[in-house]
Write an enzyme that holds these catalytic residues in place. Structure first.
Site, PDB file in Angstrom:
ATOM      1  CB  SER A 165      22.352  21.547  57.723  1.00 34.23           C
ATOM      2  OG  SER A 165      22.926  22.764  58.381  1.00 34.23           O
ATOM      3  CE1 TYR A 177      23.385  18.978  62.267  1.00 38.65           C
ATOM      4  CE2 TYR A 177      24.663  21.092  61.760  1.00 38.65           C
ATOM      5  CZ  TYR A 177      23.332  20.145  61.607  1.00 38.65           C
ATOM      6  OH  TYR A 177      22.040  20.246  61.019  1.00 38.65           O
TER       7      TYR A 177
END
Length: 306
Positions: A165, A177
């Site tokens: 990401s 995350y």
């Protein structure tokens, strides 16, 4: 004269690059690709796209419902397997199934796509278990899947594609995350450079590793209702002292920013799946792929000033 010559050389360079990027590997119909996280989102779309191109797709889903829906939307060539990347037993069972499917051909492509985003909140609001929940899926599970299937990828001299990401480059919020995606970036780099500058870990075996860095796309991971619901649940677990320190306006501001993020995000998931396909099928894949305007902007801002 020199300006004309420079323009010609630049044009030839761009033409050569364009031609190089569009060369694909042969015999796609003989190549097996395993994709994790195929119930919805990027994995689901990628599985259907690769199936349409004639590859032998092995789609790993968390639920039987997701697997059945995917099979109904694809050709009989696509096969599914249930996989929980947090379970070593599930991974071992899936790996044995993959070995049986691919036989001596090996596994051409492994796409580690499974992941979750919540719980997300200020780090102070979270517990160790909240971090572990995300890390187990996004990073530890990815590593275990990779280790279990690497011999098959090596046999095929194939490709590993890890979905990270833009948050693996710059962290914008608390929780596991961003940490997990930084970890995916680091683990992928060790696969390429782990043997040192003179011996790349997987390159001597013909295996190429690519990292995908999506920005904000409209998948279930950023659904405002789900994200805000989780955020409010964490708020309710806080002590009165912590709630007073942050103030109720913090909760309202977060909810508004989540809705805004969803509105600004792209619904064109194919922008991500197209670069994954390039990493799998191009003769000369890239090591990193940025997908989304926000990713490109973040990477531009991260460039060091000189």
């Amino acid at each position: 004269m020199w300006l004309y010559l420079a323009a010609v050389l630049a044009g030839l360079y761009l033409l050569r690059r364009w031609h190089r990027e569009r060369q694909t590997v042969p015999r796609l119909s003989e190549k097996y690709v395993l994709i994790t996280g195929c119930d919805t989102g990027f994995g689901n779309l990628l599985a259907r796209q690769l199936d349409a191109r004639g590859l032998r797709v092995l789609a790993a889903c968390l639920t039987e419902t997701g697997a059945a829906q995917l099979r109904a939307a694809a050709s009989p060539r696509l096969q599914t397997v249930l996989l929980d990347v947090t379970s070593s037993q599930s991974i071992a069972t899936a790996a044995a199934w993959v070995r049986e499917c691919v036989g001596n051909r090996g596994l051409w492509g492994l796409v580690n796509n499974a992941g979750i985003g919540i719980p997300t909140a200020p780090n102070e609001w979270l517990t160790k278990d909240d971090f572990v929940k995300v890390l187990d899926i996004n990073l530890i599970g990815l590593i275990e899947v990779m280790l279990s299937l690497l011999p098959l990828v090596r046999r095929a001299r194939g490709r590993v594609v890890n979905v990270a990401s833009v948050m693996g480059r710059v962290s914008f919020f608390g929780g596991g995350y961003c940490i997990s995606k930084f970890g995916v970036e680091a683990f992928s780099d060790t696969l390429r450079y782990g043997g040192g500058s003179r011996r790349r870990e997987l390159r001597p075996f013909g295996v190429q590793v690519s990292i995908i860095e999506p920005g904000s796309f409209r998948t279930g991971m950023i659904d405002p209702m789900t994200v805000v619901k989780g955020f409010k649940h964490l708020w309710e677990q806080l002590s009165a002292e912590t709630q007073a320190a942050y103030g109720h306006h913090y909760l309202e501001t977060y909810a508004k920013s989540t809705v805004l993020l969803h509105r600004l995000s792209s619904s064109r998931l194919s922008r991500v799946t197209s670069v994954v396909a390039h990493a799998l099928l191009a003769r000369f894949p890239c090591s990193h792929y940025a997908a989304g305007w926000d990713t490109r902007l973040a990477l531009l801002l991260l460039r060091p000033a000189h």
